[in-house]
Design a protein around this motif. Structure first.
Motif, short mmCIF file in Angstrom:
data_model
loop_
_atom_site.label_atom_id
_atom_site.label_comp_id
_atom_site.label_asym_id
_atom_site.label_seq_id
_atom_site.Cartn_x
_atom_site.Cartn_y
_atom_site.Cartn_z
N CYS A 71 0.87 -1.39 -0.01
CA CYS A 71 -0.01 0.02 0.06
C CYS A 71 0.72 1.18 -0.02
N VAL A 72 0.13 2.15 -0.34
CA VAL A 72 0.89 3.58 -0.15
C VAL A 72 0.50 4.64 0.92
N LEU A 73 1.31 5.05 1.56
CA LEU A 73 0.87 6.00 2.43
C LEU A 73 0.34 7.19 1.85
N PRO A 74 -1.05 7.60 2.38
CA PRO A 74 -1.80 8.59 2.20
C PRO A 74 -1.01 9.97 2.74
N HIS A 75 -0.11 10.26 2.07
CA HIS A 75 0.90 11.20 2.68
C HIS A 75 0.17 12.67 3.05
N HIS A 76 -0.58 13.14 2.30
CA HIS A 76 -1.41 14.50 2.59
C HIS A 76 -2.57 14.30 3.52
N GLU A 77 -3.11 13.30 3.46
CA GLU A 77 -4.28 13.17 3.97
C GLU A 77 -4.29 12.40 5.31
N ILE A 78 -3.25 11.61 5.61
CA ILE A 78 -2.75 11.27 6.71
C ILE A 78 -2.77 12.24 8.00
N GLY A 79 -2.14 13.14 7.61
CA GLY A 79 -2.00 14.38 8.73
C GLY A 79 -0.88 14.13 9.39
N SER A 80 -0.48 14.97 10.40
CA SER A 80 0.62 14.80 11.19
C SER A 80 0.39 14.33 12.76
N ASP A 81 -0.60 13.64 12.92
CA ASP A 81 -0.67 13.07 14.23
C ASP A 81 0.06 11.63 14.33
N PRO A 82 1.04 11.49 15.10
CA PRO A 82 1.74 10.28 15.10
C PRO A 82 0.91 9.08 15.58
N GLY A 83 -0.08 9.29 16.26
CA GLY A 83 -0.85 7.86 16.61
C GLY A 83 -1.75 7.34 15.48
N ALA A 84 -2.07 8.52 14.41
CA ALA A 84 -2.63 8.12 13.16
C ALA A 84 -1.64 7.23 12.20
N ILE A 85 -0.41 7.88 12.19
CA ILE A 85 0.61 7.33 11.31
C ILE A 85 0.92 5.90 11.99
N ARG A 86 1.00 5.58 13.13
CA ARG A 86 1.15 4.63 13.63
C ARG A 86 0.18 3.40 13.47
N ALA A 87 -1.26 3.84 13.43
CA ALA A 87 -2.19 3.07 13.36
C ALA A 87 -2.19 2.53 11.83
N PHE A 88 -1.92 3.46 10.88
CA PHE A 88 -1.90 3.02 9.45
C PHE A 88 -0.83 2.07 9.09
N ALA A 89 0.44 2.19 9.75
CA ALA A 89 1.49 1.35 9.79
C ALA A 89 0.97 -0.34 10.11
N GLN A 90 0.55 -0.24 11.50
CA GLN A 90 0.27 -1.27 11.90
C GLN A 90 -1.15 -1.96 11.39
N GLY A 91 -1.93 -1.18 10.92
CA GLY A 91 -3.19 -1.66 10.21
C GLY A 91 -2.96 -2.50 8.85
N ALA A 92 -1.84 -1.65 8.12
CA ALA A 92 -1.56 -2.23 6.80
C ALA A 92 -0.81 -3.66 7.04
N GLU A 93 -0.04 -3.56 8.05
CA GLU A 93 0.58 -4.99 8.64
C GLU A 93 -0.30 -6.05 8.74
N GLU A 94 -1.21 -5.51 9.66
CA GLU A 94 -2.11 -6.51 9.79
C GLU A 94 -3.23 -7.09 8.71
#
Length: 287
Positions: free
Chosen positions: A5-28
């Motif tokens: 998958c591709v990180l939605p770089h602009h839409e993911i925003g700058s919340d570290p919790g959201a970035i962590r959740a996206f990476a972990q969710g993609a792995e899951e």
């Protein structure tokens, strides 16, 4: 093909919790790899003389090396790929050091996609020359590979010079380097020097011709095509399961080894929404 998958770089925003959740969710979800794009600065479209380009000063890009170091601590299996680092606008030895650190901290889960970029204003801001970026990129690749694998050495190239130096620590293995782009000179460099290619286009006759060109150039350089990766991308936006399946099958028929699902520009959503889009696309092409 491996599905990522591709990180939605602009839409993911700058919340570290959201970035962590996206990476972990993609792995899951079973994504094998996660791509991130690279731009260091954006340009104001209203500046004197104007500015044309797909991105501007309002678009957010997370710095890939720092991003992947953060994500490496949050995950265990997913691979990280820059698609692409605009290498000639960065200091070569520093980029090699940063890439080495990501490889070390991720236990060799880093693939370095590189390109030459298109934004001369960005080069100006980083105090690097735009006009010779292609030539410098070739030397950069040679130097980085030596820095990742060799102890103290001297280097006397056209653009880089130093005596009796090295980086430490170094990764336990050399980092794969893939090239992104479609210009003839870039395709030649990818074939001769690269471990693979990030295509920018769609799986059409042009892409097939570019792959054929790289095969021919690689053969002329005495290198095997076996193990050479083609890492395509797929857009969720504007598609449906039939269209997604057809697109993925076309890339598979061209010999693509990886495909990464991009979920941005498909309407407002949150992390769970992006992950749901990935899962929907994944299910459609699972066959």
């Amino acid at each position: 093909m491996e599905i990522g998958c591709v990180l939605p770089h602009h839409e993911i925003g700058s919340d570290p919790g959201a970035i962590r959740a996206f990476a972990q969710g993609a792995e899951e979800l079973g994504m094998t790899h996660l791509l991130a794009y690279d731009h260091v600065v954006g340009v104001d479209r209203n500046r004197p003389g104007g500015f044309e380009g797909p991105y501007d000063s309002n678009t957010q890009f997370h710095e890939p090396f720092v991003l992947f170091g953060f994500m490496a601590a949050c995950t265990t299996t997913i691979e990280f790929a820059s698609a692409i680092i605009i290498l000639p606008q960065r200091q070569t030895v520093l980029a090699a050091k940063q890439a080495a650190e990501v490889a070390i901290l991720s236990d060799n889960r880093f693939v370095m996609g590189i390109g030459v970029g298109w934004n001369d204003v960005e080069y100006d801001a980083l105090n690097e020359e735009f006009g010779n970026r292609g030539k410098r990129q070739e030397e950069q690749v040679d130097l980085m590979r030596r820095l990742w694998t060799e102890d103290v050495f001297s280097y006397d190239g056209e653009y880089h010079h130093f005596e009796h130096a090295c980086i430490a620590p170094r990764p336990s293995q050399s980092i794969p380097i893939l090239f992104g782009g479609s210009a003839p000179a870039l395709l030649d460099r990818a074939a001769r020097l690269g471990d693979g290619w990030f295509p920018l286009g769609t799986p059409n006759d042009k892409s097939a011709a570019r792959i054929a060109e790289m095969k021919q150039a690689r053969e002329a350089a005495g290198k095997s095509w076996d193990g050479f990766e083609i890492r395509a991308q797929a857009q969720y936006a504007g598609g449906d399961p039939d269209r997604w399946r057809g697109h993925a099958q076309k890339w598979a028929d061209l010999g693509a080894t990886h495909i990464a699902i991009a979920t941005h520009n498909a309407g407002d959503t949150d992390v769970d929404g992006h992950l749901a889009r990935i899962a929907e696309y994944q299910a459609a092409i699972a066959d």
